[in-house]
Write an enzyme that holds these catalytic residues in place. Structure first.
Site, PDB file in Angstrom:
ATOM      1  CB  CYS A 145     -10.037 -11.848   6.095  1.00  0.00           C
ATOM      2  SG  CYS A 145      -9.477 -10.724   4.823  1.00  0.00           S
ATOM      3  CG  ASP A 146      -9.580 -11.976  10.049  1.00  0.00           C
ATOM      4  OD1 ASP A 146      -9.417 -13.097   9.532  1.00  0.00           O
ATOM      5  OD2 ASP A 146      -8.678 -11.131  10.115  1.00  0.00           O
ATOM      6  CB  CYS A 187      -9.181  -8.145   6.220  1.00  0.00           C
ATOM      7  SG  CYS A 187     -10.126  -8.804   4.838  1.00  0.00           S
TER       8      CYS A 187
END
Ligand code: NDP
Length: 307
Positions: free
Chosen positions: A138-139, A135
């Site tokens: 997300c990261d 992701c």
């Protein structure tokens, strides 16, 4: 005697727990089965910095533990166990837990999520959460000004590569075919981004790293030659599969297997069955969107029971 519950929630990600918070506060005494990955996909990430209300960030496992506690505070009955069979032919629905225990449910909220696909390399598993991620939204932020790679040639890979290119020094796209599968518009975006380098006809042989996490990847070209790239982040974008096997011949699913819902609601093709989170959402796949759809499913379910 066989137990009958008003609301049975399947799945323990943000969608399932949010549905549990809302239905327990509505006095519907929900029972939630956690499934094989308690806490869902977020338990495999480290810091979550984009969930509103956590200005200093929160770890994925902590966020899920907080949601679980919040649901329990209002009386949600959260149980360990996996639903192994459902029969949606008539209400109350007949559900089997762990192959043995049978329960009847007046309504069902399905929040079984989706799973990112991984290549299946041992080195990839070893560095999951330490540079290996599925992701970018997300990261990606953790790899600012660093070099990273994205595996895949579809729309997701192009979108993630473009996003990462805005943060990172350089983004390699590792594509197994001599062309991208993504839409022409997405391809153009990638080709027009100077710090994205597309490596066609390359496959990942191994993710390289040390105690600090990922440091590189060994790639094998289709002609058999090998090349090593130095990267700090290795992002998979080779697709997701929704966890809908249990319902495949009982609910309307789209071509990719995601549960179809009536637009703007959580209502599935069977009355009294509601779907929330990634199991019905191939596009956004964020914790906050999953939580929001868990709330919608809870409200739809409550209204259905009040009828
Ligand atoms: P896709 O299935 O479209 O693409 C997956 C990509 O990963 C393909 O390039 C595929 O290669 C590659 N791949 C699969 N397995 C492997 C493997 N083992 N090793 C290396 N590469 C592999 O998935 P997406 O998640 O990209 O998209 C899913 C759906 O969502 C699509 O319909 C897409 O159009 C849509 N979508 C739309 C967006 C938008 O409109 N903005 C954004 C994101 C997704 P190969 O081509 O060789 O099979």
């Amino acid at each position: 005697m066989e137990e009958t519950v008003k609301v049975l929630i399947i799945g323990s990600g943000p969608a399932g727990y949010t549905a549990a918070i809302y239905t327990s506060r509505a006095n519907l005494a929900p029972v939630l089965y956690e499934g094989i990955e308690p806490g869902g996909q977020l338990t495999t990430t480290t810091d979550v910095e984009n969930f509103p209300g956590h200005p200093d960030g929160v770890t994925g496992p902590d966020l899920m533990a907080q949601m679980r506690r919040q649901a329990e505070r209002f009386g949600a009955d959260i149980r360990t166990g996996t639903i192994t069979r459902v029969d949606l032919a008539s209400r109350p629905f007949h559900v089997v837990v762990d192959g043995t225990r049978e329960i009847k449910a007046e309504t069902l909220i399905i929040a079984t999520g989706a799973s990112a696909k991984y290549l299946g390399l041992p080195s990839e598993t070893k560095f999951r959460g330490q540079g290996v991620s599925a992701c970018a939204t997300c990261d990606g932020f953790f790899y600012r000004k660093k070099e990273v790679a994205v595996v895949g040639g579809g729309d997701t890979a192009c979108e993630e590569a473009s996003y990462l290119a805005s943060l990172c020094k350089r983004v390699y796209m590792i594509v197994r075919k001599p062309h991208l599968r993504a839409s022409k518009a997405m391809q153009q975006r990638v080709f027009n981004t100077p710090n994205i380098e597309v490596l066609f006809e390359h496959n990942t042989a191994e993710v390289l790293g040390d105690e600090s996490g990922v440091t590189g990847a060994l790639l094998r070209r289709n002609d058999g030659t090998e090349v090593k790239i130095d990267i700090a982040g290795f992002f998979l974008a080779i697709g997701h599969h929704p966890n809908t096997e249990l319902f495949s011949d009982q609910l309307a699913l789209d071509a990719e297997g995601y549960i179809k819902v009536e637009p703007g609601t959580s209502k599935t093709s069977v009355e009294g069955v509601f779907a929330a989170g990634d199991v019905r959402d191939p596009h956004y796949r964020q914790a906050i969107t999953a939580a929001a759809s868990g709330c919608i499913a809870a409200l739809d379910c409550e209204r259905f029971l009040l009828r």
